[in-house]
Design a protein around this motif. Structure first.
Motif, short mmCIF file in Angstrom:
data_model
loop_
_atom_site.label_atom_id
_atom_site.label_comp_id
_atom_site.label_asym_id
_atom_site.label_seq_id
_atom_site.Cartn_x
_atom_site.Cartn_y
_atom_site.Cartn_z
N ASN A 1 0.82 -1.20 0.00
CA ASN A 1 0.00 0.00 0.00
C ASN A 1 0.87 1.26 0.00
O ASN A 1 0.63 2.19 -0.78
CB ASN A 1 -0.93 -0.03 1.22
CG ASN A 1 -1.79 1.21 1.27
OD1 ASN A 1 -2.34 1.64 0.26
ND2 ASN A 1 -1.89 1.81 2.44
N LYS B 1 2.19 5.98 -7.05
CA LYS B 1 1.03 6.69 -7.59
C LYS B 1 1.26 8.21 -7.55
O LYS B 1 0.89 8.93 -8.47
CB LYS B 1 -0.19 6.29 -6.75
CG LYS B 1 -1.51 6.76 -7.25
CD LYS B 1 -2.65 5.86 -6.76
CE LYS B 1 -3.10 6.14 -5.36
NZ LYS B 1 -4.34 5.45 -4.99
N ASP C 1 9.48 8.73 -1.02
CA ASP C 1 9.34 9.00 -2.46
C ASP C 1 9.77 10.42 -2.77
O ASP C 1 9.98 11.23 -1.87
CB ASP C 1 7.91 8.73 -2.93
CG ASP C 1 6.91 9.67 -2.30
OD1 ASP C 1 7.08 10.88 -2.41
OD2 ASP C 1 5.92 9.16 -1.69
N ILE D 1 2.76 16.14 0.68
CA ILE D 1 1.45 16.37 1.30
C ILE D 1 1.54 17.65 2.11
O ILE D 1 2.46 17.79 2.94
CB ILE D 1 1.09 15.19 2.23
CG1 ILE D 1 1.06 13.88 1.43
CG2 ILE D 1 -0.25 15.41 2.91
CD1 ILE D 1 1.26 12.65 2.27
N GLY E 1 -7.41 7.81 -8.51
CA GLY E 1 -8.28 6.74 -8.00
C GLY E 1 -8.01 6.49 -6.52
O GLY E 1 -7.27 7.23 -5.88
N LEU F 1 -8.91 4.35 2.02
CA LEU F 1 -8.94 3.36 3.11
C LEU F 1 -7.56 2.78 3.38
O LEU F 1 -7.28 2.30 4.47
CB LEU F 1 -9.87 2.20 2.73
CG LEU F 1 -11.33 2.37 3.03
CD1 LEU F 1 -12.11 1.16 2.55
CD2 LEU F 1 -11.57 2.57 4.51
N GLY F 2 -6.70 2.81 2.36
CA GLY F 2 -5.41 2.12 2.45
C GLY F 2 -4.59 2.51 3.67
O GLY F 2 -4.12 1.65 4.41
N SER G 1 7.45 12.47 0.12
CA SER G 1 6.91 12.02 1.40
C SER G 1 7.67 10.81 1.90
O SER G 1 8.23 10.04 1.11
CB SER G 1 5.45 11.59 1.26
OG SER G 1 4.73 12.53 0.52
#
Ligand code: ADP
Length: 798
Positions: A409, A416, A445, A450, A474, A478-479, A504
């Protein structure tokens, strides 16, 4: 007759003397009849009466008639205490009564009565309230009787002295008007028991009216009061409950409303509590079953969608069709991820998530996770790498699936939300002892980052930094919530460090018991050292992070490492140093790599070039070996080993390398397979998937058919759906275990649409050998069949 006169005529008898009088009257009646009885009653100074069977007064003596006037009613109904209700008692009845006067307040009295023939005779002696006051007249006996009766009376009785203090009050009065005791109230001002408005009314309205009439009666101080002026200036008070129809007092009404409201709220609260308790109970019971069946219901059609898409993708189709099918496949996959996320989340929320505690290698877990996402990273042109800092245990006890889930995740998010650069995973032990360790994983990454003000809500469920990211990337939000909870279940915590626009870092820890020796395997490092110690090695890699990591790993094994970012630089380094091996990233053009190789040769070195390729593109060619990213230390050792072999042996070993894992599996690992499955679509999917692996299969529709087929055929493997009509997979397996000795039993692989904790255990407990969850994926079925083949050959079954 004035109040005073009447009180003076009070006879010097006790309650029993009244009964003696009645005895005499009864005898008279039996001797001389009703007339004589009435006559005798008339002569009495007490109030006397005779009633008929119906309770209606037949005769009132003059004393009683004088105060009642034409009023006629059953005197027994005046009794305070009437255990017989409104029905006349068959035996005698006695007690305190209030005689309703035609004029003025009711008079207190003591009544004795008993039946005579068909009638009833009664005498009432008036109770002198003066007797209750301190300045009473009469004998000690009389006072004692009066006081005793007053103390026991249900009405409140009191005497207020001219100075306004309570000269006397009985317990009923104290209770009705105050919370204090008789003892505390005696001698205190009566007005203390009244509120301002009542005190004003007492002074300005009630007392002045008593000056004219000697008595007053009406609702006052939330009670029905009767007041009478006594000769000594006292005011005698009797206090009763307000008759219901008069209870219009605002306070009472308000209190009533409030109470009703409270009751209503209480009722609602109780109803709600009962309802939630019921729902909680029901939902606890129903949750697991619901989750299992939801999972089953959704996975069954998904099985067909994903499985058949896979079959079509492998067939002869044009590019457009391939594109559509890939979209269907990707959508199906993300739907499955979504279902899994929701299932996990509900399991965690209902405390149903149970973690395994089996030996795992944390390093392998990181490698596997990266491998799963390597293709995605390479398709975005991102580098993936990992590093183990310092010593970590080789094995820990934990749940590899769930640890992988967290890593996948976080790494998946990192890929992503990153457009250029790399995603790194760093692993180190924060605390380490012989029994236990605290491992820290960091996923770093170089992506969009954020904003600081959004970081706080990141781990809440369904939370996304901004809704436009949902459309672009997408996801359900919840991950991270699931990952954080899983981390906490593993005894650790998760946090984020991030700067907008720069990237991050998601950092999490897990606490675990160690299951294998602490420190990196010495043999492993020794192998590396034996191969490269002292050798000159060149690393040519444009990405600084990967360059640094690869160089430092080789440096750990004591190689003489030089590194650079361009091939021009590489050529000048090679001109000066004869390198044994050069690791060259595949992104450099082929002619440049050739130029490097010739520079090396000109420098007199037999340099082996290792091409470092993105994930999945590690095809060796004649000129060089290749190493696929993310670079694993074990793969690095292997490729060094191969490169340093003589070219002939290397070519030989390349030729003898195993074929692609599952192509023509049926030929390499021939097996007779029976598929037990009731759903026709699933049968079709399974048949097509297995045909692609070069297997032909037989099909049974339920457990009974399986048993029937086993009578005539011998199968090596049964792919057994667990949920089937007539006889399910578990029962069929138990039957097979009963009927066949272990060496003749087929290898049974459970196929289930449930992905719940315990399914695997249930399947194994029923005697199955392996477990696959639907949708059927060719790779997984291939692996399971290969395993079955090796087991079968090992026990000589094939
Ligand atoms: P999902 O990715 O399914 O929406 P997650 O809970 O995994 O749900 O992530 C929640 C949100 O956190 C993401 O939508 C994204 O806004 C933000 N986020 C997570 N990881 C990163 C990251 N590495 N870089 C930037 N934003 C991130």
């Amino acid at each position: 007759m004035t109040v005073n006169e009447r009180s003076l005529s009070f006879p010097a008898t006790t309650a029993s003397s009244l009964n003696n009088q009645l005895d005499a009257l009864t005898r008279l009646h039996s001797l001389l009849g009703s007339e004589a009885l009435a006559h005798s009653l008339d002569a009495l100074s007490e109030y006397g009466f005779v009633t008929g069977e119906d309770g209606f007064p037949r005769h009132l003596n003059p004393a009683l008639e004088a105060i009642l006037g034409n009023e006629r009613c059953n005197p027994l109904l005046w009794l305070e205490d009437r255990p017989f209700g409104n029905t006349l008692p068959s035996s005698g009845a006695s007690g305190v009564v209030w005689i309703p006067q035609r004029h003025g307040a009711p008079i207190p009295g003591f009544l004795v009565s008993r039946p005579v023939g068909n009638e009833r005779v009664g005498i009432i002696r008036e109770l002198s309230l003066e007797g209750m006051a301190p300045s009473s007249c009469g004998t000690a006996d009389e006072n004692e009787l009066c006081l005793e009766l007053a103390e026991q009376a249900c009405e409140g009785l009191a005497a207020i002295s001219p100075d306004g203090t309570l000269a006397y009050l009985n317990p009923a009065f104290a209770q009705a008007h105050s919370q204090a005791s008789v003892f505390q109230l005696k001698g205190s001002p009566w007005k203390l028991l009244l509120d301002d408005e009542e005190a004003r009314r007492w002074e300005s309205e009630i007392l002045p009216s008593m000056d004219f009439t000697d008595s007053w009666s009406g609702p006052f101080a939330k009670r029905q009061l009767s007041l009478r002026a006594a000769a000594n200036g006292n005011i005698l008070v009797s206090s009763r409950e307000l008759p219901a129809e008069n209870a219009r007092d605002a306070d009472l009404e308000l209190a009533k409303q409030e109470t009703e409201q409270l009751y209503q709220q209480l009722d609602e609260a109780i109803a709600k509590a009962n309802q939630s308790a019921l729902e909680a109970e029901l939902s606890n019971q129903a949750k697991s079953a619901f989750l299992a069946s939801m999972s089953h219901e959704i996975r069954t059609p998904m099985n067909a969608v994903i499985g058949l898409t896979g079959v079509l993708l492998a067939s002869d189709i044009n590019e457009d069709q391939r594109d559509y099918l890939q979209t269907i496949r990707a959508s199906g996959d993300s739907l499955l991820v979504l279902i899994n996320d929701i299932l996990d989340f509900s399991k965690i929320e209902s405390n149903k998530m149970e973690l395994e505690n089996l030996p795992i290698d944390p390093r392998c877990c990181v490698e596997e996770s990266l491998e799963l996402l390597a293709e995605k990273a390479s398709s975005k042109g991102l580098e993936l790498c990992y590093e183990v800092k310092g010593d970590i245990p080789f094995g820990i006890l934990g749940d590899v699936t769930r640890l992988r889930q967290i890593l996948v995740n976080l790494v998946g998010n990192a890929i992503k939300f990153t457009e250029t650069g790399q995603v790194e995973v760093l692993l180190q032990a924060k605390e380490i002892s012989v029994e236990e360790c605290l491992l820290e994983f960091e996923v770093k990454d170089s992506g969009i980052g954020i904003p600081a003000d959004k970081q706080g809500r990141l781990f809440e469920s369904f939370s996304q930094v901004d809704s436009s990211t949902t459309r672009k990337y997408g996801g359900t939000g919840l991950g991270l919530a699931i990952s954080k909870k899983l981390t906490e279940l593993m005894g650790g915590e998760m946090r984020v460090e991030s700067e907008e626009g720069k990237g991050s870092s998601f950092i999490f820890t897990i606490r675990a018991a160690t299951s294998a020796p602490v420190v990196y395997s010495p043999e492993f490092d020794n192998r590396g050292r034996n191969m490269v110690a002292g050798k000159a090695i060149l690393v040519v890699e444009p990405n600084p992070v990967i360059r640094e990591k690869l160089s430092s790993q080789l440096g750990k094994w004591d190689a003489q490492v030089q590194s650079c970012a361009s091939l021009a630089q590489a050529c000048s380094l090679a001109a000066a140093t004869p390198f044994e091996i050069a690791f060259v990233d595949q992104s450099y053009a082929k002619h440049e790599r050739i130029r490097l190789a010739s520079t090396c040769r000109q420098a007199g070195a037999d340099t082996r070039i290792v091409k470092v390729t993105p994930y999945g593109k590690s095809e060796a060619d004649d000129a060089c070996h290749s190493l696929s990213k993310p670079i694993k230390p074990s793969a690095l050792i292997d490729v060094i080993g191969k490169s340093l072999q003589s070219p002939e042996r290397a070519a030989q070993s390349e030729r003898s390398a195993p074929a692609k894992p599952h192509a023509q599996l049926g030929e390499r690992c021939p097996l007779r397979i029976l598929m037990a499955e009731d759903n026709k679509i699933n049968q079709k999917v399974a048949r097509l998937v297995l045909n692609q692996l070069s297997y032909q299969i037989d099909v049974a529709n339920d457990g009974l058919e399986v048993l029937e087929k086993l009578k005539h055929e011998r199968y090596d493997v049964i792919l057994m759906d667990v949920q089937m009509p007539n006889m399910d997979g578990y029962e069929a397996t138990r039957e097979i275990a009963k009927r066949f000795p272990p060496e003749r039993r087929p290898h049974i692989i459970a196929l289930t649409a449930n992905a719940m904790q315990g399914d695997r255990e249930r399947a194994i407990a029923a005697g199955m050998n392996d477990y696959l969850s639907k949708p059927i994926r060719p790779e997984k079925v291939g692996q399971a069949l290969e395993k079955a083949y090796h087991v079968a050959t090992a026990i000589g079954n094939n």
